[in-house]
Design a protein around this motif. Sequence first.
Motif, short mmCIF file in Angstrom:
data_model
loop_
_atom_site.label_atom_id
_atom_site.label_comp_id
_atom_site.label_asym_id
_atom_site.label_seq_id
_atom_site.Cartn_x
_atom_site.Cartn_y
_atom_site.Cartn_z
N MET A 1 0.81 -1.20 0.00
CA MET A 1 0.00 0.00 0.00
C MET A 1 0.86 1.26 0.00
O MET A 1 0.32 2.34 0.00
N ALA A 2 2.16 1.10 -0.01
CA ALA A 2 3.02 2.28 0.04
C ALA A 2 2.84 3.16 -1.19
O ALA A 2 3.09 4.35 -1.15
N GLY A 3 2.36 2.60 -2.29
CA GLY A 3 2.19 3.37 -3.51
C GLY A 3 0.81 3.97 -3.67
O GLY A 3 0.49 4.48 -4.74
N VAL A 4 -0.01 3.95 -2.64
CA VAL A 4 -1.36 4.48 -2.73
C VAL A 4 -1.33 5.99 -2.99
O VAL A 4 -0.48 6.70 -2.47
N ASP A 5 -2.23 6.46 -3.85
CA ASP A 5 -2.31 7.89 -4.12
C ASP A 5 -3.78 8.31 -4.20
O ASP A 5 -4.44 8.09 -5.21
N LEU A 6 -4.26 8.91 -3.13
CA LEU A 6 -5.63 9.41 -3.08
C LEU A 6 -5.70 10.89 -3.42
O LEU A 6 -6.74 11.51 -3.28
N GLY A 7 -4.57 11.44 -3.83
CA GLY A 7 -4.54 12.85 -4.19
C GLY A 7 -4.21 13.78 -3.03
O GLY A 7 -4.19 14.99 -3.20
N ASP A 8 -3.95 13.22 -1.85
CA ASP A 8 -3.62 14.02 -0.67
C ASP A 8 -2.72 13.17 0.22
O ASP A 8 -3.09 12.06 0.62
N ARG A 9 -1.55 13.69 0.52
CA ARG A 9 -0.57 12.94 1.30
C ARG A 9 -1.12 12.51 2.65
O ARG A 9 -0.87 11.40 3.12
N ARG A 10 -1.92 13.38 3.29
CA ARG A 10 -2.49 13.04 4.60
C ARG A 10 -3.46 11.87 4.50
O ARG A 10 -3.47 10.98 5.35
N LEU A 11 -4.28 11.87 3.46
CA LEU A 11 -5.23 10.76 3.27
C LEU A 11 -4.48 9.46 2.99
O LEU A 11 -4.87 8.40 3.48
N ILE A 54 -13.11 10.24 -3.27
CA ILE A 54 -12.03 9.62 -2.51
C ILE A 54 -12.44 8.23 -2.07
O ILE A 54 -11.67 7.28 -2.15
N CYS A 55 -13.66 8.07 -1.59
CA CYS A 55 -14.16 6.77 -1.14
C CYS A 55 -14.16 5.76 -2.28
O CYS A 55 -13.80 4.59 -2.09
N ILE A 56 -14.52 6.18 -3.46
CA ILE A 56 -14.50 5.29 -4.62
C ILE A 56 -13.08 4.86 -4.94
O ILE A 56 -12.82 3.70 -5.24
N ARG A 57 -12.13 5.78 -4.86
CA ARG A 57 -10.73 5.42 -5.09
C ARG A 57 -10.26 4.38 -4.09
O ARG A 57 -9.53 3.46 -4.45
N ILE A 58 -10.66 4.53 -2.83
CA ILE A 58 -10.26 3.56 -1.81
C ILE A 58 -10.84 2.19 -2.13
O ILE A 58 -10.15 1.17 -2.06
N ILE A 59 -12.10 2.15 -2.50
CA ILE A 59 -12.76 0.87 -2.82
C ILE A 59 -12.08 0.18 -3.99
O ILE A 59 -11.94 -1.03 -4.03
#
Length: 62
Positions: A1-11, A54-59
């Motif tokens: 999961m280190a490469g996850v990108d939700l568009g916000d570093r904090r998220l 953002i929730c859709i990206r996570i899913i």
Amino acid sequence: MAGVDLGDRRLNCRLVKLLERLSEQPSASIPDACGGWAETKCNSLRLLRQNRQICIRIILLR
């Protein structure tokens, strides 16, 4: 999961921390896995309160 990108570093950081906690205790509730209210609020609630996009990206993460 280190490469996850939700568009916000904090998220990104919150998602990684939440998934780490849940993977350590997969049958625990989110508050139990996080070890207390402060971490639950910081990592889980703030992440889950994000907008629909953002929730859709996570899913859709694999």
